[in-house]
Enzyme design. Sequence first.
Site, PDB file in Angstrom:
ATOM      1  NE  ARG A  54      -2.803   0.510   3.478  1.00 48.40           N
ATOM      2  CZ  ARG A  54      -2.384   1.202   4.540  1.00 48.40           C
ATOM      3  NH1 ARG A  54      -2.174   2.503   4.465  1.00 48.40           N
ATOM      4  NH2 ARG A  54      -2.182   0.602   5.699  1.00 48.40           N
ATOM      5  CE1 TYR A 107     -14.715   8.757 -17.759  1.00 46.41           C
ATOM      6  CE2 TYR A 107     -14.322   9.275 -15.457  1.00 46.41           C
ATOM      7  CZ  TYR A 107     -14.669   8.373 -16.436  1.00 46.41           C
ATOM      8  OH  TYR A 107     -14.966   7.085 -16.102  1.00 46.41           O
ATOM      9  CG  ASP A 179      -7.963  13.526 -17.480  1.00 49.55           C
ATOM     10  OD1 ASP A 179      -7.174  12.821 -18.143  1.00 49.55           O
ATOM     11  OD2 ASP A 179      -9.084  13.124 -17.110  1.00 49.55           O
ATOM     12  CE  LYS A 204     -10.736   4.918 -19.736  1.00 49.01           C
ATOM     13  NZ  LYS A 204     -11.139   6.265 -19.365  1.00 49.01           N
TER      14      LYS A 204
END
Length: 394
Positions: A54, A107, A179, A204
Amino acid sequence: MPGKSTITVHADRSIHPDRAVVPPIYQTAAFSAHDAESFAFGATEARGKDFYTRFGNPNHAQVSAVVAELEGTEAAMVTASGMAAITTAALALVKAGDHVIGQKSTYGGTASVLKNLLPRLGVSTTLVDQTDPEAFASALTPQTRLILVETPSNPLLQITDLRAVSDLARAHDVITLADNTFATPLNQRPAEFGIDVVWHSATKYLNGHTDVSAGVLAGPAAILDQIWDTGLLTGATLGPIDAWLLLRGMRTLPLRVPRHNDNGQALAEALETHPAVSRVHYPGLAGHPQHKLAAHQMSGFGGVLGIEFTGGYDMANAFLGHLNYARRSASLGGVESLAVHPASMWRGMLSEEQIAESVPLGLVRLAAGTEDTDDLVADALAAADTALTEAAIA
Ligand SMILES: *Cc1c(COP(=O)(O)O)cnc(C)c1O
C-alpha cells in the site's frame, strides 16, 4: 535526453534492478527489513518501493519512473484507477472552505467529483467554459486552491489553453492539475506549458490493451508527497500484477499512438462530409474551432472523435449497432476500436439535466484502435449509410 521510444523501454532500468531482462512481478503485500533503522525508514519514506505494498512496490516504482520521464516531471506515482488518482489528489490538496475550478466539458467521473463529492465536503466549485481562458480568471476567488483541466476533453474534444491557465494559476498561488488521458505524453506534455500535476486514466492509452484499471499522477515531488500521504489513507493501491501489465503495455505506447492519431484523423475527415453527420468534433480537423491552439500544444490529435448525427439519439444508437469493428464499450485507448453513446452511458453518474448540459444526445464517441485505417473508415461509412437509410424508412 533520449527519445520517447527509448524512455519507455529503458527508464525503469535502475529501479530495483534484477538480472531478469523483464522485471519480475513483486506479488507481495509486504517486504521485510534488515534492522530497526531500515524498518523505520521504510515506514516514513514518501513514494518508497519496498516496505508495504500500500506504501509502494517495485512494480509501482518502475511504472512511475517511465511516466515521470515521459511527462517531463520530477516524480510520478500510481493508483488503482484514474478516479483514484483525481480523488486522492483533490482530497490531499483542498480542505473545507476552499474553492476549486473545473471545466464544464470533462469526464463524467471528474464532473461528479466537482459537482457532488467536493461540495459535500464543504469545498465550493465552479465549472467554466474551457474554450474561454477569461472564464478561468473570472471564476477565481481568494479561496481558489486548485484548477482542474482536461484537454482534449471527454467527449467533446474541446481544448484548454494550458499556458493561459497555468500563468493565471501561478500568479495566484493556485495548483493546476491536467487530465492528459486523451492526448498521452506522446501528443502533449502539459508540464511544458507550466501545469503542476499531470494525471491519467492509465486504463486507457498508457496501458493500451484494455486489461488493467490504473491511474498515474506526475508532477513535482513536493506536491506528490502530499498526495502520497493521502493515498496511504484512501488505500487505492494498484496491484503488483496490474502495475507490471501497465509497464508492459507502456513499452509500445510510442508505437501505438501514431497509428491512433492516423486513424482518428482519417475517420474524422471521412465522416465530416457524410449526410448522416451534422458535426465531427476532432481537434485535428482544420474546421475545429480551436484547431490552431490544439496544433500549438499538441504534436498529434489522438484516436478519439465525437460524431454528432443529424437524427439525434436514435440515429447515433443505430450507427453504433451497425459498426463491425468498434464495439459498444465505455473504455477507449486500447488497440481495439470502441464506441459509446455518452448520453446513455452517463445516466448512472449524472442527472438528466447534467447530461444535457455536457453532451448533445446524438453524439457518439468513437475511439479508434490500431486496426488498419482503410478498414475502420470503410466500416464507419457503411454504418453511417445504413443508419441514414433506416431513418429515412422509419
Ligand atoms: C476513463 C477516464 C477517467 C477515469 O479513469 P478510470 O481509470 O476509469 O478510473 C478519467 N479521465 C478521462 C479523460 C477518462 O477517459
